[in-house]
Design an enzyme around this catalytic site. Structure first.
Site, PDB file in Angstrom:
ATOM      1  N   PRO A 168      51.405  38.225  33.598  1.00  0.00           N
ATOM      2  CA  PRO A 168      50.283  39.181  33.589  1.00  0.00           C
ATOM      3  C   PRO A 168      49.082  38.769  32.744  1.00  0.00           C
ATOM      4  CG  PRO A 168      51.969  39.925  32.076  1.00  0.00           C
ATOM      5  CD  PRO A 168      52.516  38.674  32.722  1.00  0.00           C
ATOM      6  N   GLY A 169      49.093  37.592  32.156  1.00  0.00           N
ATOM      7  CA  GLY A 169      47.892  37.065  31.521  1.00  0.00           C
ATOM      8  C   GLY A 169      47.891  37.006  30.009  1.00  0.00           C
ATOM      9  N   GLY A 170      48.973  37.413  29.368  1.00  0.00           N
ATOM     10  CA  GLY A 170      48.995  37.427  27.904  1.00  0.00           C
ATOM     11  C   GLY A 170      48.840  36.049  27.284  1.00  0.00           C
ATOM     12  N   LYS A 171      49.493  35.057  27.863  1.00  0.00           N
ATOM     13  CA  LYS A 171      49.438  33.713  27.280  1.00  0.00           C
ATOM     14  C   LYS A 171      48.077  33.063  27.556  1.00  0.00           C
ATOM     15  CE  LYS A 171      54.428  33.311  27.739  1.00  0.00           C
ATOM     16  NZ  LYS A 171      54.606  34.568  28.507  1.00  0.00           N
ATOM     17  N   CYS A 179      61.653  32.385  29.403  1.00  0.00           N
ATOM     18  CA  CYS A 179      62.264  33.419  28.559  1.00  0.00           C
ATOM     19  C   CYS A 179      63.756  33.527  28.887  1.00  0.00           C
ATOM     20  CB  CYS A 179      61.555  34.762  28.705  1.00  0.00           C
ATOM     21  SG  CYS A 179      61.483  35.420  30.389  1.00  0.00           S
ATOM     22  N   CYS A 181      51.558  29.737  36.097  1.00  0.00           N
ATOM     23  CA  CYS A 181      52.194  31.006  36.513  1.00  0.00           C
ATOM     24  C   CYS A 181      51.698  32.070  35.538  1.00  0.00           C
ATOM     25  CB  CYS A 181      53.711  30.893  36.473  1.00  0.00           C
ATOM     26  SG  CYS A 181      54.396  29.565  37.508  1.00  0.00           S
ATOM     27  N   ASP A 196      49.672  28.948  45.016  1.00  0.00           N
ATOM     28  CA  ASP A 196      50.979  28.429  44.616  1.00  0.00           C
ATOM     29  C   ASP A 196      50.780  27.053  43.983  1.00  0.00           C
ATOM     30  OD1 ASP A 196      53.584  27.394  44.478  1.00  0.00           O
ATOM     31  OD2 ASP A 196      54.199  28.417  46.303  1.00  0.00           O
TER      32      ASP A 196
END
Length: 433
Positions: A254-257, A373, A251, A301
């Protein structure tokens, strides 16, 4: 003709944003639209500050209005109510110069077509200056059903959670290890008169007690640094993917991890998945800004592997699952306005399905990191315990105290712990066949 009052338009915009959010719209979406129309970075910063402060103390503002008005404001006065919330927030907690805040907010009433109520706005703000807003309890901003869950899950920590969630969060930076180290970047910040602290961990992190606009971060456009909370940065340490491993970020938006994983190890063979193509584009934009190696981006998915998976198992899987986001209320205060009990029921079912689906994609001996989170036990410790009970080839691996307090088979960080967000981590190993 009288000269325009400086800042009136910002206050009027803040009222429109707050009114939309209180009526059910997303704060992030409404702010993005409003900010795109503003050129002056000072106006942009003020708009954000007013909106966040007003939402964090909306129950105090409503208590003041109930005590200070002879007739309750009706549905037709929702925009006026939002403007008054914005006005109160400027005085407390933002502490703007009272005369300027009152003058600009009264003029904003006229801008919003409320000239006939400008006197009322003036009187109420002046009373707030004189008497102060009612003290209030940070717990009052939480809906009763959610407040009860917090008390049940964290009886000794509930007051801390409510208080920390009502405060403004500091800014955490993640220095791109491929472009330099954080000590050097801290020195670059100092040349811009931006003070940063060097925490013991995470090893790529810098802490700004006072957030600054992105434009003040040297090298941001060149990919030298990102904005990412301490707790989110710890995901890379908790996953600890083997060098050069085949990794799935299930998932990813927005791509930070995903970006952090590639900054740590550019040799990773990373597949980044997101069900929303528009959100997946944000992942692509993030990786491009940071000048990171290409990842396989799939708009798909994770629960329907037949549509995208090539059948080769992954050695590591990151499942940063959709959740209630109760650990990041200080960054998204509108969560407390919009979350419903039925939302949690749907999220619990989705998390369980995603866990089962991602497990089938993991190679024997591989590791899956389940993260949220959230601070709710049902989404975290209880969700993982249920997964372990139904999955014979899964075992939990211990994480150290960096990741928070023990919570079932995982670790839980609460809002404000070491100045970070609330976050849960569980590291799960698939036993070899």
């Amino acid at each position: 003709m009288a000269a325009p009052v400086a800042g009136a338009q910002v206050r009027a915009t803040a009222a429109r944003v707050l009114d939309a959010v209180i009526r059910g719209r997303s704060l992030r979406t409404e702010l993005a639209t409003a900010l795109s129309a503003m050129r002056d970075p000072r106006d942009r910063a003020l708009l954000e500050a007013i909106c966040f402060a007003a939402l964090r103390q909306r129950t105090r503002a409503d208590a003041a209005l109930a005590a200070w008005t002879t007739r309750p404001l009706g549905a037709r006065d929702s925009l006026l109510r939002a403007l008054l919330h914005a006005g109160f927030a400027q005085l407390d907690p933002l502490g703007l110069p009272p005369h300027a805040a009152v003058a600009a907010t009264v003029e904003a009433a006229r801008t919003l077509g409320r000239s006939h109520q400008s006197g009322m706005v003036n009187a109420l703000l002046r009373r707030a200056i004189r008497d102060g807003l009612p003290a209030g309890d940070p717990a009052d901003t939480w809906p009763a059903w959610l407040r009860e869950r917090i008390h049940a899950d964290w009886p000794d920590e509930a007051a801390h959670i409510f208080a920390a969630s009502a405060t403004a969060a500091p800014a955490w930076l993640r220095v791109n290890a491929r472009h330099g180290d954080r000590e050097a970047y801290r020195a670059r910040l100092a040349t811009q008169e931006v003070q940063a602290e060097l925490p013991a961990w995470p090893v790529d992190a810098l802490l700004l007690r006072t957030p600054v606009p992105v434009a003040q971060l040297p090298g941001f456009d060149d990919g030298d640094v990102s904005i990412q909370d301490l707790s989110a940065q710890l995901v890379a340490d908790a996953l600890a993917a083997p060098a050069g491993a085949r990794v799935l970020d299930a998932c990813a938006a927005p791509g930070g991890k995903a970006a952090h994983l590639l900054e740590r190890d550019p040799a990773l063979r990373l597949t980044a998945l997101d069900v929303d193509p528009h959100r997946l584009q944000r992942v692509a934009d993030t990786l491009a800004r940071l000048r990171l190696p290409a990842a396989s981006l799939q708009a798909a998915d994770a629960r329907a592997a037949d549509g995208w998976w090539d059948g080769t198992p992954f050695e590591a899987v990151l499942l940063d699952a959709p959740c209630s986001a109760t650990g990041v209320v200080r960054r998204q205060p509108d969560i407390l306005l919009h979350r419903r009990p039925q939302d949690l029921d749907a999220l619990l079912a989705l998390q369980a399905t995603l866990l089962d689906a991602c497990w089938r994609l993991l190679a024997p001996g591989g590791v899956l990191l389940y993260a949220t989170c959230s601070i709710l036990a049902a989404e975290n410790a209880q969700q993982v315990d249920a997964f372990l009970a139904r999955t014979p080839d899964a075992r939990a691996e211990p994480l150290d105290e960096r990741f928070g307090r023990v919570a079932g088979a995982g670790r839980q960080r609460l809002p404000g712990d070491a100045d970070g967000d609330g976050f849960f981590y569980a590291r799960l190993r698939r036993t070899a066949a």
